[in-house]
Each structure stands twice: as structure tokens, then as C-alpha cells.
Design a protein around this motif. Structure first.
Motif, PDB file in Angstrom:
ATOM      1  N   TRP A   1     -36.149 -36.207  11.016  1.00 58.01           N
ATOM      2  CA  TRP A   1     -35.932 -37.428  10.324  1.00 58.01           C
ATOM      3  C   TRP A   1     -34.898 -38.306  10.724  1.00 58.01           C
ATOM      4  O   TRP A   1     -33.885 -37.726  10.817  1.00 58.01           O
ATOM      5  N   THR A   2     -35.150 -39.420  11.051  1.00 55.05           N
ATOM      6  CA  THR A   2     -33.989 -40.488  11.496  1.00 55.05           C
ATOM      7  C   THR A   2     -34.047 -41.597  10.783  1.00 55.05           C
ATOM      8  O   THR A   2     -35.250 -42.444  10.634  1.00 55.05           O
ATOM      9  N   GLN A   3     -33.073 -41.889   9.765  1.00 50.94           N
ATOM     10  CA  GLN A   3     -33.042 -43.232   9.147  1.00 50.94           C
ATOM     11  C   GLN A   3     -31.859 -44.162  10.066  1.00 50.94           C
ATOM     12  O   GLN A   3     -30.702 -43.700  10.153  1.00 50.94           O
ATOM     13  N   MET A   4     -32.210 -45.441  10.455  1.00 45.67           N
ATOM     14  CA  MET A   4     -31.291 -46.136  10.941  1.00 45.67           C
ATOM     15  C   MET A   4     -31.290 -47.696  10.168  1.00 45.67           C
ATOM     16  O   MET A   4     -32.163 -48.031   9.835  1.00 45.67           O
ATOM     17  N   PHE A   5     -29.793 -47.950   9.969  1.00 49.91           N
ATOM     18  CA  PHE A   5     -29.669 -48.866   9.155  1.00 49.91           C
ATOM     19  C   PHE A   5     -28.890 -50.062   9.810  1.00 49.91           C
ATOM     20  O   PHE A   5     -27.875 -49.607  10.609  1.00 49.91           O
ATOM     21  N   ILE A   6     -29.205 -51.419   9.612  1.00 50.63           N
ATOM     22  CA  ILE A   6     -28.575 -52.508  10.113  1.00 50.63           C
ATOM     23  C   ILE A   6     -28.132 -53.689   9.398  1.00 50.63           C
ATOM     24  O   ILE A   6     -28.906 -53.801   8.455  1.00 50.63           O
TER      25      ILE A   6
END
Length: 208
Positions: free
Chosen positions: A200-205
Motif C-alpha cells: 500500500w502507498t499513500q501519497m499526499f501533496i
């Protein structure tokens, strides 16, 4: 970088450098080209990458020239997108409970996060630093994602969106990313190893 271990495994990464609403995705299958269509427009419609669309259609010799009436095969990743969307919903549920604004789902960022999850499987590692793409910061930039601040959570071994969110929310670093007031967009990417293990990967910007 020291990785925190929580039940299964997860890690977070924050990059301070420097709204698109969540939406249902179109169904995969076969698409009939309409007048004015391009591979890019079709890719956007189905929220997949142009490269994936080209790969799924080897019969098209020149992807820059498609014609009305042609049949385009759309790669089927609806099951993966459903898991990713559920994670995004759970993130925004947590943010709402904390009195924070929801994060907008960014399908292009989801695609990058999905590549990161798959890369961890392919290269047999668990780290924010990818041997293929470098740091999350660099990876996002190389895929054309524009931002003024960014962060990443990764995990593996959790069997469902609820389980991975529980792991992240019970770790201060991951929780901080999820509940940050800095970010306004999110991408979630899921990949499944041959043995059934999910990454699982979460990327926030923060978009300007």
C-alpha cells in the motif's frame, strides 16, 4: 531512515519543500473511439496512464493517430481502484472526525502511488527510497506531479483498506500525514504480490 513497525509493516515520509473531487471511475472493457478522441483523452476518461493504454492495444501501430469507430481495449484494474478509493474514503472520514477539510482524490497521483507499490514488489524492498525512482519527491516530479509540499505513507501485509488505515492511524508519523493541514490532495496505490500480500502507498501533496 528508521522505519516504524506496527502489527504488519508501515512507514511514512514527509517532504516539505518548498480540488479535484473524489469521483467514481469509468468501467473497463472495450471503448469505441469517438470523433475528436485521442489516447490521452481516453486515458483520462478511464483514469489510467497512456502507456498502459498503448500496451493494452498493440494493434494500434501509431497511437498518435486513432480514428472514430476503432475499438480500444481498456485495461481492467477496477478491483484495484476500488481498494484505493476505499482508503481515500477512510482517510477523509478520519479528517472529518478531526474537523479537517477532505483531501481531493488525484487519479494521476494514484497512478504514481500504484507504481511505487508495484516497484516494492518487483525489486523486493520496503523503503521510501526506490532503486528505480529515487525518493518520493523525485518520483512525483518525474511523473509530472506539481506540488509545494508532499508526503508518503507505505505499508505491506495488511489485508484490507480498513486494516491498513488502522495501522497507519495507530502510528504517530503516519497519522500526522493523514491528518496534516498542509496537504489538499491524495493518491493511493495498491499492488498485490504473487503470494497474495498487498503493498500500500499513500501519497499526499499540496498543490499550488
Amino acid at each position: 531512515m528508521k522505519l516504524s513497525k506496527i502489527r504488519k509493516y508501515a512507514a511514512c515520509f514527509i517532504l516539505a519543500a518548498l480540488l479535484l473531487p473524489a469521483r467514481a471511475f469509468a468501467q473497463s472493457g472495450t471503448y469505441t473511439v469517438q470523433p475528436g478522441d485521442t489516447m490521452w483523452k481516453i486515458a483520462v476518461r478511464y483514469q489510467i496512464g497512456v502507456s498502459e493504454l498503448i500496451k493494452a492495444n498493440p494493434q494500434i501501430k501509431d497511437p498518435s493517430r486513432i480514428y472514430a469507430g476503432q475499438k480500444i481495449s481498456i485495461p481492467s484494474i477496477d478491483d484495484v481502484k476500488a481498494l484505493e478509493q476505499k482508503v481515500i474514503e477512510l482517510v477523509n472520514r478520519q479528517r472529518a472526525a478531526a474537523g479537517l477539510s477532505p483531501l481531493a482524490a488525484n487519479w494521476e497521483l494514484c497512478r504514481v502511488a500504484r507504481y511505487k507499490s508495484q516497484d516494492m514488489i518487483d525489486k523486493n524492498y520496503f523503503s521510501h527510497q526506490s532503486p528505480t525512482y529515487g525518493s518520493p519527491f523525485r518520483m512525483m516530479e518525474d511523473f509530472g506531479i506539481r506540488f509545494t509540499a508532499a508526503g508518503e505513507n507505505i505499508a505491506y501485509g495488511q489485508r484490507s483498506p480498513e486494516e491498513v488505515m488502522n495501522s497507519w492511524m495507530n502510528s504517530p508519523g503516519h497519522r500526522s500525514n493523514i491528518l496534516s493541514r498542509t496537504y489538499n490532495q491524495i493518491g493511493v496505490g495498491v499492488a498485490k504480490k504473487a503470494n497474495g500480500t498487498y503493498y500500500w502507498t499513500q501519497m499526499f501533496i499540496k498543490s499550488s
